[in-house]
Design an enzyme around this catalytic site. Sequence first.
Site, PDB file in Angstrom:
ATOM      1  N   ASN A  96       0.814  -1.215   0.000  1.00  0.00           N
ATOM      2  CA  ASN A  96       0.000   0.000   0.000  1.00  0.00           C
ATOM      3  C   ASN A  96       0.850   1.268   0.000  1.00  0.00           C
ATOM      4  O   ASN A  96       0.410   2.316  -0.484  1.00  0.00           O
ATOM      5  CB  ASN A  96      -0.919   0.005   1.221  1.00  0.00           C
ATOM      6  CG  ASN A  96      -1.964  -1.092   1.164  1.00  0.00           C
ATOM      7  OD1 ASN A  96      -2.745  -1.156   0.229  1.00  0.00           O
ATOM      8  ND2 ASN A  96      -1.970  -1.970   2.153  1.00  0.00           N
TER       9      ASN A  96
ATOM     10  N   LYS B   7       8.828  -3.439  -2.796  1.00  0.00           N
ATOM     11  CA  LYS B   7      10.022  -4.165  -2.380  1.00  0.00           C
ATOM     12  C   LYS B   7      10.552  -4.978  -3.540  1.00  0.00           C
ATOM     13  O   LYS B   7       9.784  -5.660  -4.235  1.00  0.00           O
ATOM     14  CB  LYS B   7       9.730  -5.097  -1.201  1.00  0.00           C
ATOM     15  CG  LYS B   7       9.510  -4.395   0.121  1.00  0.00           C
ATOM     16  CD  LYS B   7       9.258  -5.411   1.235  1.00  0.00           C
ATOM     17  CE  LYS B   7       8.967  -4.715   2.566  1.00  0.00           C
ATOM     18  NZ  LYS B   7       8.619  -5.683   3.629  1.00  0.00           N
TER      19      LYS B   7
ATOM     20  N   ASP C 180      -0.937 -11.215  -0.880  1.00  0.00           N
ATOM     21  CA  ASP C 180       0.002 -11.262   0.237  1.00  0.00           C
ATOM     22  C   ASP C 180      -0.310 -12.429   1.164  1.00  0.00           C
ATOM     23  O   ASP C 180       0.593 -13.112   1.655  1.00  0.00           O
ATOM     24  CB  ASP C 180       0.005  -9.933   1.005  1.00  0.00           C
ATOM     25  CG  ASP C 180      -1.389  -9.474   1.424  1.00  0.00           C
ATOM     26  OD1 ASP C 180      -2.402  -9.964   0.852  1.00  0.00           O
ATOM     27  OD2 ASP C 180      -1.485  -8.607   2.313  1.00  0.00           O
ATOM     28  N   ARG C 181      -1.594 -12.708   1.371  1.00  0.00           N
ATOM     29  CA  ARG C 181      -1.996 -13.824   2.225  1.00  0.00           C
ATOM     30  C   ARG C 181      -1.665 -15.165   1.554  1.00  0.00           C
ATOM     31  O   ARG C 181      -1.247 -16.119   2.210  1.00  0.00           O
ATOM     32  CB  ARG C 181      -3.488 -13.721   2.553  1.00  0.00           C
ATOM     33  CG  ARG C 181      -3.832 -12.445   3.339  1.00  0.00           C
ATOM     34  CD  ARG C 181      -5.320 -12.289   3.555  1.00  0.00           C
ATOM     35  NE  ARG C 181      -5.819 -13.235   4.559  1.00  0.00           N
ATOM     36  CZ  ARG C 181      -7.107 -13.361   4.859  1.00  0.00           C
ATOM     37  NH1 ARG C 181      -8.012 -12.615   4.224  1.00  0.00           N
ATOM     38  NH2 ARG C 181      -7.501 -14.217   5.781  1.00  0.00           N
TER      39      ARG C 181
ATOM     40  N   THR D 292      -0.214  -2.742   7.751  1.00  0.00           N
ATOM     41  CA  THR D 292      -1.297  -1.768   7.701  1.00  0.00           C
ATOM     42  C   THR D 292      -2.565  -2.366   8.300  1.00  0.00           C
ATOM     43  O   THR D 292      -3.259  -1.746   9.102  1.00  0.00           O
ATOM     44  CB  THR D 292      -1.558  -1.332   6.246  1.00  0.00           C
ATOM     45  OG1 THR D 292      -0.354  -0.793   5.695  1.00  0.00           O
ATOM     46  CG2 THR D 292      -2.646  -0.280   6.193  1.00  0.00           C
TER      47      THR D 292
ATOM     48  N   THR E 285      -3.373  12.220  27.917  1.00  0.00           N
ATOM     49  CA  THR E 285      -4.076  11.811  26.701  1.00  0.00           C
ATOM     50  C   THR E 285      -3.177  10.948  25.827  1.00  0.00           C
ATOM     51  O   THR E 285      -3.600   9.906  25.302  1.00  0.00           O
ATOM     52  CB  THR E 285      -4.564  13.036  25.913  1.00  0.00           C
ATOM     53  OG1 THR E 285      -5.506  13.762  26.716  1.00  0.00           O
ATOM     54  CG2 THR E 285      -5.233  12.626  24.605  1.00  0.00           C
TER      55      THR E 285
END
Length: 242
Positions: free
Chosen positions: A9, A13, A96-97, A120, A172
């Site tokens: 994304n 590479k 990718d999976r 991501t 915070t």
Amino acid sequence: MNLIVDVGNTFVKFAVFNSKALIFKNSFVLTEFNKQFKSLRKKYPKVKQAIISSVGHLSDEHIAIISNSVKVLELSYKTMLPFSNLYKSPETLGVDRMALVSASVAQFPNNNVLIIDAGTCITYDFITNKNDYLGGAISPGLRLRYKSLNNLTANLPLLESKQPETIIGNTTESSIHSGVVNGVIKEIDGVIDQYRGMHQDLTVILTGGDAKFLSNQLKNSIFANSNFLLEGLNFILDFNSK
């Protein structure tokens, strides 16, 4: 020699394998594609074939640059894979999976394997010891969680990932770090526990850009491998070359 082109994304590479050995890896933005490929071909003229895995936006022009130089396999759901894909919508399964599951087949054959890719998104993929890929889960990664708190609220700042010092945030910023990081850690450990409840002989792989940051915070034992996806793509290329 094999060339691996992994288009994500954010970054592209390039990796070069000599048989199973990773001998080169480089990451860059898409605008540098032509320059980086020219440099790689000069450095590794013995590369004869390539595999392209893209979850980002790779143009036909970029693909042509590679295919005019070496034999190219574009990974898709139609590609021959080294496992039985029982996903009910195989055409929607991310490349990718596919690569991550293929790497598990190559390195942990005849094992029940859970592959966790912390990038991501955080993806979970499960393959049985009978070589059947069943599916898994997708959830927001660390950066998406930080960004959503900033984008969808009026006053919360956008922070970089940081390991919280304690579960109790007293500012915070420390509260955000506690919520985001501990939330991811508890999620991953909880998913692993659920899978181990079903399969005691479970091998767990953690990979992806946030693997190093997360690995030492998990209570479960895992194998961390930042190059797992690249190794899976190399295995698919060899598998289809035979």
